[in-house]
Design a protein around this motif. Structure first.
Motif, PDB file in Angstrom:
ATOM      1  N   VAL A  54      -3.408  -3.112  -0.673  1.00 54.39           N
ATOM      2  CA  VAL A  54      -4.758  -3.325  -0.146  1.00 54.39           C
ATOM      3  C   VAL A  54      -5.792  -3.082  -1.243  1.00 54.39           C
ATOM      4  CG1 VAL A  54      -6.470  -2.584   1.549  1.00 54.39           C
ATOM      5  CG2 VAL A  54      -4.052  -2.683   2.178  1.00 54.39           C
ATOM      6  N   THR A  55      -6.605  -4.086  -1.510  1.00 49.25           N
ATOM      7  CA  THR A  55      -7.653  -3.981  -2.524  1.00 49.25           C
ATOM      8  C   THR A  55      -8.973  -3.600  -1.866  1.00 49.25           C
ATOM      9  OG1 THR A  55      -6.581  -5.647  -3.914  1.00 49.25           O
ATOM     10  CG2 THR A  55      -8.911  -5.220  -4.325  1.00 49.25           C
ATOM     11  N   LEU A  56      -9.665  -2.642  -2.462  1.00 54.02           N
ATOM     12  CA  LEU A  56     -10.983  -2.231  -1.995  1.00 54.02           C
ATOM     13  C   LEU A  56     -11.980  -2.479  -3.119  1.00 54.02           C
ATOM     14  CD1 LEU A  56     -12.471  -0.810   0.397  1.00 54.02           C
ATOM     15  CD2 LEU A  56     -12.133   1.333  -0.847  1.00 54.02           C
ATOM     16  N   GLN A 245     -15.557   1.136   7.965  1.00 54.32           N
ATOM     17  CA  GLN A 245     -14.496   0.283   7.433  1.00 54.32           C
ATOM     18  C   GLN A 245     -13.393   0.125   8.481  1.00 54.32           C
ATOM     19  OE1 GLN A 245     -14.811  -1.161   4.267  1.00 54.32           O
ATOM     20  NE2 GLN A 245     -16.828  -0.229   4.525  1.00 54.32           N
ATOM     21  N   ASP A 246     -12.599  -0.942   8.351  1.00 54.10           N
ATOM     22  CA  ASP A 246     -11.450  -1.050   9.243  1.00 54.10           C
ATOM     23  C   ASP A 246     -10.442   0.034   8.881  1.00 54.10           C
ATOM     24  OD1 ASP A 246      -9.415  -1.979   7.308  1.00 54.10           O
ATOM     25  OD2 ASP A 246     -10.576  -3.812   7.247  1.00 54.10           O
ATOM     26  N   GLU A 247      -9.466   0.272   9.757  1.00 56.14           N
ATOM     27  CA  GLU A 247      -8.583   1.431   9.623  1.00 56.14           C
ATOM     28  C   GLU A 247      -7.858   1.476   8.289  1.00 56.14           C
ATOM     29  OE1 GLU A 247      -4.731   3.495  11.868  1.00 56.14           O
ATOM     30  OE2 GLU A 247      -5.784   1.814  12.814  1.00 56.14           O
ATOM     31  N   ILE A 248      -7.329   0.343   7.845  1.00 59.48           N
ATOM     32  CA  ILE A 248      -6.546   0.327   6.611  1.00 59.48           C
ATOM     33  C   ILE A 248      -7.430   0.633   5.403  1.00 59.48           C
ATOM     34  CG2 ILE A 248      -5.128  -1.100   5.089  1.00 59.48           C
ATOM     35  CD1 ILE A 248      -3.747  -0.302   7.657  1.00 59.48           C
ATOM     36  N   SER A 274      -0.747   9.532   8.723  1.00 56.13           N
ATOM     37  CA  SER A 274      -0.621   8.193   9.297  1.00 56.13           C
ATOM     38  C   SER A 274       0.328   7.337   8.466  1.00 56.13           C
ATOM     39  CB  SER A 274      -2.006   7.538   9.371  1.00 56.13           C
ATOM     40  OG  SER A 274      -1.916   6.213   9.830  1.00 56.13           O
ATOM     41  N   LEU A 275       0.282   7.526   7.157  1.00 54.77           N
ATOM     42  CA  LEU A 275       1.140   6.750   6.261  1.00 54.77           C
ATOM     43  C   LEU A 275       2.594   7.221   6.341  1.00 54.77           C
ATOM     44  CD1 LEU A 275       1.217   4.569   4.007  1.00 54.77           C
ATOM     45  CD2 LEU A 275       0.848   6.419   2.365  1.00 54.77           C
ATOM     46  N   ILE A 276       2.795   8.521   6.480  1.00 57.93           N
ATOM     47  CA  ILE A 276       4.147   9.084   6.426  1.00 57.93           C
ATOM     48  C   ILE A 276       5.038   8.557   7.546  1.00 57.93           C
ATOM     49  CG2 ILE A 276       5.429  11.234   6.879  1.00 57.93           C
ATOM     50  CD1 ILE A 276       3.459  12.635   4.987  1.00 57.93           C
TER      51      ILE A 276
END
Length: 421
Positions: A54-56, A245-248, A274-276
């Motif tokens: 994911v690019t920010l 921002q959206d969740e991701i 959340s990632l784990i």
């Protein structure tokens, strides 16, 4: 292995971690209630690599000389003039958009845009020139009063349905000037705090009234210091970014911003939790494959990679520690002395994970698998899946808890007064 770092999981740690897991499993169970195993697994696989995929893109803009480049450096945890920092100066140093990647997260890009120019400034043309559509949101900076240029740009951004934030930088300089104008040189702490509050109130009122007069119906202005983001309104600005921002992308933003307070550590922890479980779902899918070299009950590579990511998110990797040491003016070894549980990223190999598995087998692997399968029956029906999910989830949760403790200690060490030479 560094003797200062302990990786052995004690019975006490096991009890604490399994209790945390019991609470966190509710989120996983909820996902299975809404979707099938296949859907949850596919979504988890897609989102588990968000730091790599994911690019920010964050755009910093404003008039020339207002501190845009210094703010770019501050967001990256860097000081002006160090290697790799955005160029700063009293004149415009940015003639075309300049991309600066985050030192730990290369998919996070902060753009130093050209100055917005004179009163004849055309916002529509400017946004075309800087490739408006590529940015996730804009930060419009000034170091003094807001002018027609900033509001023209803001209104054009709003018209194109993107987020923007007004930021007033260098307020620490304004506070210092106000102190001197009132002849408050040393004074007591109460007098200094009152001076600071008065200055901030004056700036807020002036900024609000100026923007209202220029056509903003309900302007929000965040007051910051480029030299110390933990002061004034930056924590509120950070919280506002995250909410909008959206969740991701919100999680990526939380993970990449510098650690300034215990609250920022808390937010990073929630994002990593959340990632784990998503990483554990990917490991679960691997665990469904009945191959001998996967019989340990988890994907060792997934665990090792995620542990290294956790170190980066909490600023415990070598590069982050060096950047922090440079920012606070302390030897990096002094900061490292606060770390008790988390190894350097170079030490986190598949052999390291295997060693933890052997050490934790007495307390964790079987019982945690039973806990997970009992709580989420669908995993129990999968060949090897429940065990793989449980082992990965357990190892990463325990590692995360230790990283949080070490990050808090490093933050405290960085804030300590410098030792006299």
């Amino acid at each position: 292995m560094d003797p200062a770092v302990t990786t052995e999981i004690t019975e006490k740690q096991y009890v604490e971690t399994t209790e945390i897991i019991r609470m966190d499993l509710a989120q996983v169970k909820s996902a299975f209630k809404r979707k099938t195993f296949e859907a949850v697994s596919a979504e988890a696989k897609e989102e588990s690599n968000l730091l790599n995929n994911v690019t920010l893109e964050i755009a910093i803009t404003g008039r020339s000389g207002v501190g845009k480049s210094s703010f770019v450096n501050a967001l990256r945890g860097m000081k002006d003039h160090e290697e790799g920092a955005a160029l700063t100066g009293v004149t415009e140093t940015t003639m075309v958009p300049q991309e600066y990647t985050h030192p730990a997260f290369p998919k996070v890009k902060i753009w130093d845009l050209p100055g917005i120019g004179t009163n004849e400034f055309n916002a529509e043309e400017y946004l075309k020139k800087v490739n408006f559509s590529k940015y996730d949101f804009f930060i419009i900076i000034t170091s003094d009063r807001f002018t027609k240029q900033e509001t023209k740009l803001a209104l054009e951004i709003r018209k194109n349905k993107k987020k923007f934030y007004y930021v007033r930088s260098k307020v620490d300089i304004d506070i210092e000037n106000y102190r001197w104008s009132k002849r408050i040189y040393e004074g007591d702490i109460h007098e200094k705090m009152l001076c600071e509050e008065n200055t901030l109130d004056i700036i807020r009122k002036d900024s609000y009234e100026k923007l209202k007069a220029l056509g903003e119906s309900s302007p929000r202005v965040f007051l910051i210091s480029n030299w110390d983001l933990s002061k004034y309104d930056f924590p509120l600005l950070q919280e506002t970014f995250e909410k909008e921002q959206d969740e991701i992308k919100r999680d990526v933003l939380i993970m990449s911003l510098p650690i300034l307070t215990k609250d920022s550590i808390k937010k990073k922890k929630a994002a990593m939790e959340s990632l784990i479980w998503k990483k554990a779902m990917v490991s679960c899918s691997v665990g469904l494959i009945p191959l001998p070299f996967l019989s340990l009950g988890c994907d060792i590579a997934i665990v090792a990679v995620t542990m290294r990511e956790i170190c980066k998110v909490f600023g415990l990797d070598e590069d982050s520690l060096n950047i922090l040491a440079n920012r606070v003016g302390k030897p990096v070894e002094e900061l490292k002395s606060a770390i008790e549980h988390t190894p350097s990223t170079g030490m986190i190999t598949t052999e390291f994970v295997m060693d933890i598995l052997k050490r934790s087998a007495v307390w964790g692997a079987i019982t945690v698998a039973e806990l997970v399968v009992g709580f989420i029956p669908v995993l129990g029906s999968l060949y090897g899946g429940g065990s793989s999910f449980a082992t990965t989830f357990y190892l990463l949760k325990n590692f995360l808890e230790n990283a949080v403790k070490d990050a808090e200690k490093v933050l405290a060490k960085a804030a300590e007064p410098k030792k006299p030479k």
